[in-house]
Structures are given as structure tokens and as C-alpha cells.
Design a protein around this motif. Structure first.
Motif, PDB file in Angstrom:
ATOM      1  N   LYS A 125       0.838  -1.213   0.000  1.00 56.76           N
ATOM      2  CA  LYS A 125       0.000   0.000   0.000  1.00 56.76           C
ATOM      3  C   LYS A 125       0.872   1.262   0.000  1.00 56.76           C
ATOM      4  CE  LYS A 125      -4.216  -1.732   0.535  1.00 56.76           C
ATOM      5  NZ  LYS A 125      -5.124  -1.897  -0.562  1.00 56.76           N
ATOM      6  N   ILE A 126       1.911   1.254   0.824  1.00 54.81           N
ATOM      7  CA  ILE A 126       2.752   2.446   0.916  1.00 54.81           C
ATOM      8  C   ILE A 126       3.513   2.667  -0.380  1.00 54.81           C
ATOM      9  CG2 ILE A 126       4.732   3.480   2.108  1.00 54.81           C
ATOM     10  CD1 ILE A 126       3.717   2.145   4.668  1.00 54.81           C
ATOM     11  N   LYS A 127       4.092   1.585  -0.910  1.00 52.74           N
ATOM     12  CA  LYS A 127       4.861   1.735  -2.146  1.00 52.74           C
ATOM     13  C   LYS A 127       3.948   2.085  -3.315  1.00 52.74           C
ATOM     14  CE  LYS A 127       8.770  -0.290  -2.999  1.00 52.74           C
ATOM     15  NZ  LYS A 127       8.421  -0.873  -4.290  1.00 52.74           N
ATOM     16  N   TRP A 128       2.769   1.536  -3.299  1.00 53.97           N
ATOM     17  CA  TRP A 128       1.828   1.872  -4.366  1.00 53.97           C
ATOM     18  C   TRP A 128       1.566   3.364  -4.381  1.00 53.97           C
ATOM     19  CZ3 TRP A 128      -2.963   4.274  -4.307  1.00 53.97           C
ATOM     20  CH2 TRP A 128      -3.641   4.282  -5.535  1.00 53.97           C
ATOM     21  N   PHE A 129       1.323   3.922  -3.204  1.00 52.18           N
ATOM     22  CA  PHE A 129       1.042   5.361  -3.144  1.00 52.18           C
ATOM     23  C   PHE A 129       2.248   6.172  -3.618  1.00 52.18           C
ATOM     24  CE2 PHE A 129       1.488   9.437  -1.077  1.00 52.18           C
ATOM     25  CZ  PHE A 129       0.382  10.082  -1.612  1.00 52.18           C
ATOM     26  N   ALA A 130       3.427   5.782  -3.160  1.00 53.45           N
ATOM     27  CA  ALA A 130       4.635   6.538  -3.518  1.00 53.45           C
ATOM     28  C   ALA A 130       4.832   6.544  -5.034  1.00 53.45           C
ATOM     29  CB  ALA A 130       5.857   5.941  -2.820  1.00 53.45           C
ATOM     30  N   ASN A 131       4.641   5.399  -5.650  1.00 53.98           N
ATOM     31  CA  ASN A 131       4.810   5.330  -7.101  1.00 53.98           C
ATOM     32  C   ASN A 131       3.735   6.100  -7.835  1.00 53.98           C
ATOM     33  OD1 ASN A 131       7.146   3.777  -7.644  1.00 53.98           O
ATOM     34  ND2 ASN A 131       6.106   2.016  -6.798  1.00 53.98           N
ATOM     35  N   ARG A 132       2.530   5.988  -7.326  1.00 50.96           N
ATOM     36  CA  ARG A 132       1.426   6.689  -7.975  1.00 50.96           C
ATOM     37  C   ARG A 132       1.670   8.194  -7.921  1.00 50.96           C
ATOM     38  NH1 ARG A 132      -2.855   8.784  -9.218  1.00 50.96           N
ATOM     39  NH2 ARG A 132      -4.539   9.551  -7.917  1.00 50.96           N
ATOM     40  N   ALA A 133       2.140   8.678  -6.781  1.00 48.43           N
ATOM     41  CA  ALA A 133       2.403  10.107  -6.641  1.00 48.43           C
ATOM     42  C   ALA A 133       3.480  10.546  -7.635  1.00 48.43           C
ATOM     43  CB  ALA A 133       2.829  10.426  -5.211  1.00 48.43           C
ATOM     44  N   ALA A 134       4.580   9.785  -7.708  1.00 48.67           N
ATOM     45  CA  ALA A 134       5.660  10.162  -8.623  1.00 48.67           C
ATOM     46  C   ALA A 134       5.167  10.131 -10.072  1.00 48.67           C
ATOM     47  CB  ALA A 134       6.858   9.243  -8.438  1.00 48.67           C
ATOM     48  N   ASP A 135       4.391   9.103 -10.418  1.00 51.04           N
ATOM     49  CA  ASP A 135       3.863   9.004 -11.786  1.00 51.04           C
ATOM     50  C   ASP A 135       3.049  10.246 -12.138  1.00 51.04           C
ATOM     51  OD1 ASP A 135       5.008   6.550 -12.037  1.00 51.04           O
ATOM     52  OD2 ASP A 135       3.151   5.388 -11.962  1.00 51.04           O
ATOM     53  N   LEU A 136       2.214  10.643 -11.214  1.00 48.89           N
ATOM     54  CA  LEU A 136       1.355  11.789 -11.496  1.00 48.89           C
ATOM     55  C   LEU A 136       2.172  13.092 -11.543  1.00 48.89           C
ATOM     56  CD1 LEU A 136      -1.443  13.121 -11.827  1.00 48.89           C
ATOM     57  CD2 LEU A 136      -1.475  13.380  -9.335  1.00 48.89           C
ATOM     58  N   LEU A 137       3.102  13.242 -10.616  1.00 51.90           N
ATOM     59  CA  LEU A 137       3.785  14.528 -10.458  1.00 51.90           C
ATOM     60  C   LEU A 137       4.858  14.759 -11.514  1.00 51.90           C
ATOM     61  CD1 LEU A 137       4.091  14.218  -6.595  1.00 51.90           C
ATOM     62  CD2 LEU A 137       2.642  15.888  -7.788  1.00 51.90           C
ATOM     63  N   VAL A 138       5.645  13.729 -11.820  1.00 57.59           N
ATOM     64  CA  VAL A 138       6.744  13.914 -12.776  1.00 57.59           C
ATOM     65  C   VAL A 138       6.792  12.818 -13.844  1.00 57.59           C
ATOM     66  CG1 VAL A 138       8.249  15.359 -11.348  1.00 57.59           C
ATOM     67  CG2 VAL A 138       8.354  12.879 -11.098  1.00 57.59           C
ATOM     68  N   GLY A 139       5.679  12.106 -14.024  1.00 52.87           N
ATOM     69  CA  GLY A 139       5.574  11.176 -15.142  1.00 52.87           C
ATOM     70  C   GLY A 139       5.970   9.745 -14.857  1.00 52.87           C
ATOM     71  N   ARG A 140       6.906   9.548 -13.921  1.00 51.50           N
ATOM     72  CA  ARG A 140       7.427   8.206 -13.725  1.00 51.50           C
ATOM     73  C   ARG A 140       8.262   8.232 -12.450  1.00 51.50           C
ATOM     74  NH1 ARG A 140      10.135   6.211 -19.198  1.00 51.50           N
ATOM     75  NH2 ARG A 140      11.806   7.642 -18.624  1.00 51.50           N
ATOM     76  N   SER A 141       8.267   7.126 -11.683  1.00 54.73           N
ATOM     77  CA  SER A 141       9.058   7.153 -10.449  1.00 54.73           C
ATOM     78  C   SER A 141      10.527   6.848 -10.721  1.00 54.73           C
ATOM     79  CB  SER A 141       8.481   6.195  -9.402  1.00 54.73           C
ATOM     80  OG  SER A 141       8.416   4.894  -9.903  1.00 54.73           O
ATOM     81  N   THR A 142      10.815   5.981 -11.692  1.00 56.98           N
ATOM     82  CA  THR A 142      12.211   5.767 -12.067  1.00 56.98           C
ATOM     83  C   THR A 142      12.455   6.559 -13.351  1.00 56.98           C
ATOM     84  OG1 THR A 142      12.095   3.545 -11.173  1.00 56.98           O
ATOM     85  CG2 THR A 142      13.953   4.034 -12.630  1.00 56.98           C
ATOM     86  N   HIS A 143      13.416   7.456 -13.312  1.00 54.14           N
ATOM     87  CA  HIS A 143      13.749   8.320 -14.434  1.00 54.14           C
ATOM     88  C   HIS A 143      12.585   9.236 -14.807  1.00 54.14           C
ATOM     89  CE1 HIS A 143      17.171   5.985 -14.129  1.00 54.14           C
ATOM     90  NE2 HIS A 143      16.985   5.091 -15.066  1.00 54.14           N
ATOM     91  N   PRO A 144      12.404  10.248 -13.961  1.00 52.01           N
ATOM     92  CA  PRO A 144      11.287  11.182 -14.133  1.00 52.01           C
ATOM     93  C   PRO A 144      11.336  11.867 -15.488  1.00 52.01           C
ATOM     94  CG  PRO A 144      12.975  12.136 -12.716  1.00 52.01           C
ATOM     95  CD  PRO A 144      13.341  10.697 -12.908  1.00 52.01           C
ATOM     96  N   ILE A 145      10.156  12.256 -15.971  1.00 54.69           N
ATOM     97  CA  ILE A 145      10.052  12.871 -17.295  1.00 54.69           C
ATOM     98  C   ILE A 145       9.789  14.374 -17.166  1.00 54.69           C
ATOM     99  CG2 ILE A 145       8.669  12.833 -19.424  1.00 54.69           C
ATOM    100  CD1 ILE A 145       8.057   9.818 -18.602  1.00 54.69           C
ATOM    101  N   GLY A 146       9.100  14.757 -16.101  1.00 56.22           N
ATOM    102  CA  GLY A 146       8.577  16.121 -16.013  1.00 56.22           C
ATOM    103  C   GLY A 146       9.532  17.193 -15.521  1.00 56.22           C
ATOM    104  N   ILE A 147      10.723  16.796 -15.040  1.00 57.94           N
ATOM    105  CA  ILE A 147      11.628  17.815 -14.486  1.00 57.94           C
ATOM    106  C   ILE A 147      12.490  18.390 -15.593  1.00 57.94           C
ATOM    107  CG2 ILE A 147      13.580  18.204 -12.914  1.00 57.94           C
ATOM    108  CD1 ILE A 147      12.380  15.722 -11.306  1.00 57.94           C
ATOM    109  N   LYS A 148      12.329  19.678 -15.867  1.00 55.89           N
ATOM    110  CA  LYS A 148      13.186  20.282 -16.897  1.00 55.89           C
ATOM    111  C   LYS A 148      13.757  21.591 -16.379  1.00 55.89           C
ATOM    112  CE  LYS A 148      10.186  23.275 -19.484  1.00 55.89           C
ATOM    113  NZ  LYS A 148       9.761  23.731 -20.785  1.00 55.89           N
ATOM    114  N   ILE A 149      14.813  22.040 -17.002  1.00 58.31           N
ATOM    115  CA  ILE A 149      15.437  23.273 -16.545  1.00 58.31           C
ATOM    116  C   ILE A 149      14.434  24.408 -16.711  1.00 58.31           C
ATOM    117  CG2 ILE A 149      17.310  24.901 -17.006  1.00 58.31           C
ATOM    118  CD1 ILE A 149      18.847  22.301 -17.919  1.00 58.31           C
TER     119      ILE A 149
END
Ligand code: SF4
Ligand code: SF4
Ligand code: SF4
Lengths: 254, 428
Positions: free
Chosen positions: B145-169
Motif C-alpha cells: 500500500k505504501i509503495k503503491w502510493f509513492a509510485n502513484r504520486a511520482a507518476d502523477l507529479l513527474v511522469g514516472r518514479s524511475t527516471h522522471p520525465i517532467g523535471i526540466k530546466i
């Protein structure tokens, strides 16, 4: 059920890491909702990152990372001998991945830059297939979790997995994403193999080609379009080379 | 009373399990004396500092992420921050809030991976989390449950939890819709009870008794428990600015390890959850302090096994603070999430608190906007020296106590694991 002549009933799996970020194997532990189902479907006998069990009777080996040292070559060959099926997992294993960026410089310069005069045991960047025969390539940087599970289900059922041959654009349009190429960003989606559900364009970033080329990709026409949109040769080259997925497609490589 | 000391012992652990990357523990006791005791990082380097060279700055955070599959968000953030500080650009407020939320998601994901998958098996006497799924399904459910939430949050916020997509300069590539943020807040509420269950679980685990006082280094927060940027402080009283990271870390090379080591006021120092906790206790969320209370964890501890507990306390902090950030964002005008920038010749440093401790990226940029030089100092680099000295003291004490070889081996492995070393990262 048989695949590649091997009978698999709750096959024994080993996951082995070489030179990479371990992000690919992390995806396996990351698919929480059905982690238990996965562990019921296969028996994980060797997966150092999450378990201190280490058995050598695995039938399927998943390899992540690229190969750089002689001891890695020896370890990989040993794994190949044991495994009936060997899967290269992720851009590092399938293509060399970002690690190839260092191949622009000589090995001695590379070592000196980071370790000065210290001795470091390393060698050129090799993809897994440069060292041993690879049965299946699971692409991506990182691999996609659903695709990993899809592959495992196929292996367990003995059905040959058919990866998408069409480009990322197809998935992108299916998801009704706005085209980032039209918005002025560079995107390699038209020439990159689908299967990631166009996750980068979905998040307003052009595709960087981490999954390698799609079948019958028309590079010339994409490069022409990119030029017309005002991207410089240098910019195009840097993007195309990032994951080492398209070697030989640029005129400057030939 | 006769003291029974261990006369001779040979422990050789190749590629320690349940840690990220490849490290070996070697312990040799001869005539009751410790003859060899090393924590050797044998991971093969990837030479990231070289890989950065010549790339356009827009690619730097994307490449930086590939240093580590577990803390890719931290790497992308530190690299982007280094460039943004170099170019003297200030990203829009909503973008920095989303970045902090993504950072929190990573902290939660990384800490829970460590606590459940890597640490808990030691206390439940099993080789891995896999048997726990059958023997203690409620523990497995909590982890999931905890890991599911953490991954879901990262997916929504920056596209993906491993190797984020949304962070740009300059900020982010896009920003989540209000509706999505509201849903995330709901999911967060539903996850909180599982944190308290985790607390109950860890209250039942007895951390081994061992103390070695050391220097603890972290960022120092201003008004907030620190995660992105700020001053560098140590428990020995050193305080420096972010730009002075080199004199805070003093990297040096040793023969037995491919990871560089670091030092500050003593032979070694430590970074990570325990260092942050000790140096910033006053800034923890009240609920995190409550959790610390429940675990009997107070500032001033120097037992490295308590890293595990400090991580759990931080899980509380990031969850409760995320809730506040989400509520704030929902009421905010989020239309501006990125700014344009002009490139010029400059250099900059970005420090962030990655899950395992303070992480620095340095970039020097050319007039054409290319990376001329890159440097990064990784948390585990900074901890490796400390692990080495801890291991010495621990094994020496255990020999004197006449502990069995098996037990020495077990406690040594658990010690290294407590630091949650991220070895691929440290060699990079
Ligand atoms: S392919 Fe990407 S995610 Fe996988 S190991 Fe290599 S760098 Fe990491
Ligand atoms: S964004 Fe990229 S992948 Fe999507 S349709 Fe446009 S070119 Fe194709
Ligand atoms: S969109 Fe392109 S770069 Fe992104 S994951 Fe898919 S193939 Fe890789």
C-alpha cells in the motif's frame, strides 16, 4: 508448455545486475499491486538486490546493465550456460544505453578524468549480445513494468512474445496526446519502437528513443522534418545518440 | 568470569545481498586480533562525469537520473538545480512545490523499499520479502500500500518514479490538474493508516546495541525540514554554503574501493536519514516527532542501526507534509510552472537530500549551453568511510564479547544494510 524447447512450470528465475543503474530490476519489485501474483507464477531463486537466497538452478535469466569488465564477461558466460532463456533487460543491456556516451573519449582519458592516475579495472562498453547469445530483448530505460509481466506470462505459457513493431506515434495517437513535435519539441517517436504507452510525449517531453528503432523506421524523413523545424544537425545527433539506439542512421556516422 | 574471545575467523561476503549494487565484506581474525576488516565497493564505474561532457544542458537532468534507479528524482533535481543556480533563474512557485512533492514521493518509495524489502527480512528471520507474503500477509499488504502510493504520486507529479520525465530546466514540462491533485490527496489519506501499522511493526524490532560517535552532515532547513538546497551543516559545528561542497566533502581515493571516500572534521562522517534527523529535529512535522517518540528515537543518537528508524520517522514527515503541500497547491494559481532562460557561460552547484543523504551535482556550462565539466558527490560515497570505521569497531567489540562467527557475519551485514548503501550510485 514449451518455449525454445524448454518446459516451464513455475519457472525458476534469476535476476542479475551488471553495469547500470539497477532501475530496470527495480521495476520488478515496483509493481506492487500484483507482486504476489508474479511471485506465485515464477520462483525467484537468485535476485541479490531483494533476497539473500542464491541458487544456481535458474531457468530464465534476466540481465540488466551493460558489460564493461573481464570479470563481468566471465560471470555473464556462466549465467548463459545455466539459463535456458536469457533476457536482456533495458537499454543498457540491449543497446549499451547511456553508457555509450563515454565511448566518445578514449578509455585512458575517461579513467584519468574521474580517477586521475589510479588503476581502475574497466573496458569498453558492450551490450549483452556482444558477449553471449540473447534470446529476448526487453527494451526501455527503464523497462516498462506491464511489459515485463506480459513477457513473464508469455514465457510461463510458452507463447512466443511478439513485441510491437509499430512506432511510439501509434500509441501516442491512441492516447490522444497532443503531438509535442507540433509544439516545437524534438521527438523520436516516429522511429522508435512502441510499447511504453508513449509515456514521454504524454508528459510533454519528446521521445528520446530509449526502446530502439521500430521496424521499417523512416529516419531520413524524420530527420528532414526535424531540419525543417529548425533543429541543428548537432542537436539532432545528440538526441539520436543518447541511448545508442540508432547507430549508423546519421550521415555523420557513415 | 572468563572472557571468551574469537581466535580465528574468516568471513568473505561477495556481493552483499539486499543492498543496491555490488559490495564485499571481508573480515579476518587471527590469534584473536582483527587482521582485516573491509567494506569494499567493487561495482564497476560508469564514468558519468565524462558522459556529461559536451551535452546540451537540457539533457543533463535526464542523464543525471540514470545514475541511480532508486533516487533518479534526486539526481534530476540536483542537476537541474545546479544549472538553474548557475543561470540565476528562479523557477515558479508551483513548480518548486511539485518538485518537493515528487521528492517526497521518492523518499517514501526509497525508504519503504529499504525498510520492508531489505531490512525487515533480517528481523523476521527470512531471506527476503517473498516468504513474508505468505507468512505475514498483513506486513506485505502494508508494504504494498505504501509503495503503491509513492509510485502513484511520482507518476502523477513527474511522469514516472524511475527516471522522471517532467523535471526540466526552468521548472516542469507540465503540471497536474487540480482534480488529479485532489485524488492524490485522497489516496494519501487512505495510505496514512498503513504508516502507523509500519510503526507498530518496527516498534517490535530490536535494533542491535552499538554506538560509534561520528560527525553527521546534512543540509540545514530554513523553516522546513530540508530536502532541496540550503546550507551544509555538521554535528561537529561546521557550517558552509551550498557552493562550498568540495571543502565539505574532501573526496579521496583508496585502493580497496572503487568508490571515493570523504572526510570533514574527523576520519569519516555520515549522511542520510539519521544525520538529517539529528541536525533538523526541530523542523520535523509534529506527527513525525510523535512517531520518533514511539520508537524511542531522540536527537543525539549515534547507533547506525537507528538509520532504519530515522527513515521511518521521515516517512511520516514526508507524508504529512505532502498533504499540506497538496492542499496548498489545490488553492493556488498553477498556470505558471516553467520559465524561459538564456544560456551563457557559468557554473553552479545543486545540493539535495537524496533518500540516503546529501547529493551534489556541479555543472560548468559554455556560452553555447553545453556542459563543459561535471562533478557529482554521492551520499553513499560519503557514508562508505563511516561504514568502514563502524565495521571495525563493531567487529572488534563482538570478538571481545566472544560472539560466534555466524552472528558476527549477520550483524556486519545488517550494519552495512542499515546505511541503505546505493552502490551503483556511489561509483557512478
Ligand atoms: S536501461 Fe536505464 S533504467 Fe535500466 S539499468 Fe540502464 S540506465 Fe538503468
Ligand atoms: S509526440 Fe512524438 S510520438 Fe507522439 S505523435 Fe508526435 S511525434 Fe509521434
Ligand atoms: S517515449 Fe520514447 S524515450 Fe520515452 S519511454 Fe517511450 S521509447 Fe523511451
Amino acid at each position: 508448455m514449451k518455449y525454445l524447447g524448454i518446459t516451464l512450470e513455475r519457472p525458476k528465475i534469476g535476476v542479475f545486475d551488471f553495469t547500470g543503474c539497477e532501475g530496470c530490476q527495480l521495476q520488478i519489485a515496483n509493481k506492487e499491486e500484483d507482486l504476489k501474483d508474479l511471485f506465485d507464477l515464477v520462483e525467484i531463486v537468485n535476485f541479490r538486490e531483494i533476497s539473500s537466497d542464491r541458487r544456481e538452478d535458474y531457468e530464465i535469466a534476466f540481465i540488466d546493465g551493460c558489460i564493461t569488465t573481464d570479470s563481468e564477461v566471465a560471470r555473464l558466460k556462466k549465467i548463459r550456460k545455466q539459463a535456458g532463456i536469457l533476457v536482456a533487460m533495458g537499454a543498457c543491456a540491449c543497446l549499451g544505453g547511456v553508457n555509450n556516451l563515454r565511448s566518445r573519449f578514449s578509455l585512458s582519458d575517461v579513467i584519468r578524468e574521474v580517477y586521475d592516475r589510479h588503476h581502475i579495472n574497466t573496458g569498453p562498453v558492450r551490450k549483452v549480445a556482444d558477449v553471449v547469445h540473447v534470446d529476448i530483448e526487453l527494451p526501455g530505460c527503464p523497462i516498462s513494468k506491464p511489459e515485463f509481466e506480459w513477457l513473464v506470462r508469455h514465457l510461463v505459457l510458452g507463447i512466443e512474445p511478439q513485441f510491437p513493431k509499430y512506432p511510439v506515434c501509434v500509441e501516442c495517437k491512441q492516447r490522444l496526446n497532443s503531438c509535442v513535435l507540433d509544439m516545437g519539441l524534438m521527438c523520436l517517436g516516429p522511429v522508435t519502437r512502441a510499447g511504453c504507452n508513449a509515456v514521454c510525449p504524454r508528459n510533454r517531453l519528446g521521445c528520446w528513443g530509449c526502446r530502439g528503432p521500430s521496424e521499417e523506421a523512416n529516419f531520413e524523413s524524420l530527420i528532414e522534418i526535424l531540419r525543417e523545424k529548425g533543429f541543428t544537425e548537432e542537436h539532432i545527433a545528440e538526441r539520436v545518440k543518447f541511448f545508442n539506439a540508432f547507430s549508423g542512421v546519421l550521415n555523420s556516422d557513415r | 568470569m572468563t572472557v571468551k574471545t574469537v581466535k580465528s575467523l574468516n568471513i568473505d561476503i561477495k556481493h552483499l545481498s539486499r543492498v543496491e549494487g555490488h559490495g564485499d565484506i571481508r573480515i579476518r581474525v587471527e590469534d584473536g586480533k582483527l587482521a582485516e576488516c573491509t567494506w569494499a565497493v567493487v561495482e564497476t564505474p560508469r564514468f558519468f562525469e565524462v558522459m556529461f561532457k559536451g551535452l546540451s544542458i537540457e539533457m543533463a537532468p535526464i542523464l543525471a537520473a540514470r545514475i541511480c534507479g532508486i533516487c533518479s528524482i534526486s539526481h534530476a533535481l540536483a542537476s537541474a538545480r545546479a544549472i538553474e543556480r548557475a543561470l540565476k533563474i528562479e523557477i515558479p512557485g508551483p513548480a518548486s512545490m511539485i518538485r518537493l512533492l515528487a521528492k517526497h514521493a521518492e523518499t517514501l518509495q526509497s525508504h519503504s523499499l529499504h525498510l520492508f524489502f531489505l531490512v525487515a527480512p533480517d528481523f523476521l528471520n527470512v531471506p527476503s520479502m517473498i516468504p513474508i507474503m505468505h507468512t505475514n500477509p498483513q506486513v506485505a499488504e502494508t508494504a504494498v500500500k505504501i509503495k503503491w502510493f509513492a509510485n502513484r504520486a511520482a507518476d502523477l507529479l513527474v511522469g514516472r518514479s524511475t527516471h522522471p520525465i517532467g523535471i526540466k530546466i526552468g521548472g516542469l514540462t507540465q503540471i497536474p490538474r487540480k482534480m488529479q491533485l485532489k485524488e492524490l490527496a485522497k489516496d494519501l489519506d487512505a495510505t496514512i493508516p498503513y504508516l502507523w501499522k509500519t510503526l507498530d511493526l518496527f516498534k517490535g524490532f530490536k535494533m542491535p546495541d552499538f554506538v560509534r560517535e561520528t560527525e553527521l552532515v546534512s543540509l540545514r532547513g530554513v523553516n522546513r525540514y530540508p530536502f532541496i538546497g540550503g546550507d551544509l551543516i555538521s554535528s561537529d559545528g561546521v557550517r558552509k554554503e551550498e557552493d562550498e561542497y568540495r571543502s565539505m566533502t574532501n573526496e579521496y581515493i583508496v585502493d580497496f574501493s572503487n568508490s571515493k571516500l570523504t572526510r570533514l572534521s574527523r576520519e569519516s562522517f555520515a549522511v542520510g536519514a539519521l544525520a538529517r534527523f539529528n541536525n533538523n529535529y526541530d523542523l520535523l512535522h509534529p506527527k513525525a516527532k510523535e512517531a520518533a517518540e514511539g520508537l524511542n528515537l531522540r536527537p543525539g543518537v549515534h547507533n547506525p542501526y537507528f538509520y532504519n528508524l530515522a527513515q521511518l520517522v521521515e516517512c511520516f514527515h514526508v507524508m504529512y507534509e505532502s498533504k499540506e503541500l497538496l492542499l496548498e497547491l489545490i488553492d493556488l494559481d498553477t498556470s505558471k510552472f516553467s520559465i524561459h532562460y538564456k544560456v551563457r557561460r557559468c557554473e553552479g552547484i545543486g545540493a539535495v537530500e537524496a533518500p540516503r543523504g546529501i547529493l551534489y551535482h556541479y555543472h560548468r556550462i559554455s556560452d553555447e549551453g553545453k556542459i563543459e565539466k561535471a562533478d557529482c558527490v554521492i551520499p553513499t560515497n560519503q557514508n562508505n568511510g563511516n561504514i568502514y570505521y563502524d565495521l571495525h569497531k563493531l567487529v572488534n567489540e563482538l570478538i571481545v564479547q566472544g560472539m560466534e562467527g555466524k552472528e558476527i557475519e549477520r550483524l556486519s551485514q545488517m550494519l552495512v544494510r542499515a546505511y541503505d548503501p546505493c552502490i551503483s550510485c556511489s561509483v557512478h
